[in-house]
Design an enzyme around this catalytic site. Structure first.
Site, PDB file in Angstrom:
ATOM      1  N   LYS A   1      -2.361   0.325   3.661  1.00  0.00           N
ATOM      2  CA  LYS A   1      -2.884  -1.039   4.254  1.00  0.00           C
ATOM      3  C   LYS A   1      -1.767  -1.873   4.723  1.00  0.00           C
ATOM      4  O   LYS A   1      -0.439  -1.506   4.677  1.00  0.00           O
ATOM      5  CB  LYS A   1      -3.560  -1.879   2.969  1.00  0.00           C
ATOM      6  CG  LYS A   1      -4.924  -1.351   2.784  1.00  0.00           C
ATOM      7  CD  LYS A   1      -5.681  -2.358   1.886  1.00  0.00           C
ATOM      8  CE  LYS A   1      -7.308  -1.906   1.824  1.00  0.00           C
ATOM      9  NZ  LYS A   1      -7.874  -2.750   1.103  1.00  0.00           N
TER      10      LYS A   1
ATOM     11  N   ARG B   1      -8.634   3.720  -4.801  1.00  0.00           N
ATOM     12  CA  ARG B   1      -9.392   4.479  -3.676  1.00  0.00           C
ATOM     13  C   ARG B   1      -7.994   4.691  -2.533  1.00  0.00           C
ATOM     14  O   ARG B   1      -7.311   3.927  -2.114  1.00  0.00           O
ATOM     15  CB  ARG B   1     -10.034   3.183  -2.980  1.00  0.00           C
ATOM     16  CG  ARG B   1     -10.844   3.553  -1.575  1.00  0.00           C
ATOM     17  CD  ARG B   1     -11.497   2.551  -1.230  1.00  0.00           C
ATOM     18  NE  ARG B   1     -12.485   2.942   0.180  1.00  0.00           N
ATOM     19  CZ  ARG B   1     -12.047   2.663   1.308  1.00  0.00           C
ATOM     20  NH1 ARG B   1     -10.827   2.331   1.475  1.00  0.00           N
ATOM     21  NH2 ARG B   1     -12.694   3.112   2.132  1.00  0.00           N
TER      22      ARG B   1
END
Length: 286
Positions: free
Chosen positions: A221, A255
């Site tokens: 991210k 995840r």
């Protein structure tokens, strides 16, 4: 007890949720699993690498071309059905913020609704309850789906995360979702700048302390990229560092894009914590 589809996760168990995107414009894989055969090959690969479940998505989180509910169904539901046929017991989550998409995916074999946009459609929990499915309740700071934060301010970002996610979890249970199938997600990057996401990681134990099992979606991210000043394809090391910290502080589900590296990282953390024995221990004994 944490239950995900047919998987009962024991205390101390850490779950790897592998990302399988059927999008032509994903920030990470750039459409490499958009075609059905490629997506199914990806599922087979991540299962071999140690994934405990897969997360199927048909719309990228970032701004971009509009994707109608019908198109999202087209991208995801056939894939869910094909995964279920090929892997009868593998837990599957559907990454969507739309109740109509979740309903179709659950009917096709999905086990969990992964709502990354903080309950913008309150019918998601109702649909999950009707199907006997689980739900992930995510903090997105109240932003509409597929929007980026702009100069967002919190008095206390972690307090906001705790308040919003636990309220969503309680609403899901009130709608009929099995409490053992509810997870909360602090929503790294969603409705947050990099400093917010770092603080949410640093203080993750406060979310864990609510008693709801915590899922984290850290993989590659922007908060990792900005912290280390690295592009998307060089964020694995930072992702694994954040993963190890999150596991140590009590997160249960992860995840991820990089399954094998994450599985080793989580196994090492679990062994250090005393929740998993080493595969072998002969040093100093032979």
């Amino acid at each position: 007890m944490l239950r995900i589809g047919s998987l009962d996760v024991p205390d101390g168990g850490l779950v790897v949720m592998a990302i399988v995107n059927r999008t032509p414009d994903s920030f990470y894989d750039r459409g490499s699993t958009y075609e059905l055969d490629a997506a199914l090959a990806r599922v087979a690969q991540v299962v071999a690498e140690g994934a405990d479940m897969v997360d199927v998505g048909g719309v990228k989180a970032a701004p971009g071309a509009e994707v109608s509910p019908a198109e999202e169904v087209r991208r995801t539901v056939d894939l869910v059905a094909a995964i279920r046929a090929a892997h009868p017991t593998l837990p599957i989550s559907i990454d969507t913020y739309r109740a109509e998409v979740a309903r179709e995916a659950l009917a096709a074999g999905a086990d969990v609704v992964n709502d990354a946009w903080g309950g913008v459609d309150p019918q998601l929990a109702v649909v999950a309850a009707e199907a006997g499915a689980g739900i992930v309740c995510t903090h997105a700071g109240g932003l509409p789906p597929r929007t980026r934060p702009h100069r967002v301010v919190y008095d206390d970002v972690v307090a906001d995360v705790v308040a919003r996610t636990t309220a969503l979890a309680e609403a899901a249970v009130a709608a009929g979702v099995d409490p053992e199938r509810v997870l909360v997600d602090p929503g790294h990057d969603f409705g947050k700048n990099t400093r917010h996401s770092l603080e949410a990681t640093r203080r993750l134990d406060e979310l864990v302390a609510t008693g709801w099992p915590v899922l984290v979606a850290l993989s590659n991210k922007d908060f990792v990229g900005e912290t280390l000043d690295v592009p998307v394809d060089q964020r694995l090391t930072g992702t694994l560092a954040a993963t190890a910290v999150s596991a140590w502080l009590g997160a249960r589900v992860f995840r991820v894009h990089d399954v094998a590296a994450t599985r080793q990282t989580l196994d090492m953390v679990a062994s250090i914590k005393g929740d998993r024995p080493p595969v072998r221990s002969i040093r100093g004994l032979a």
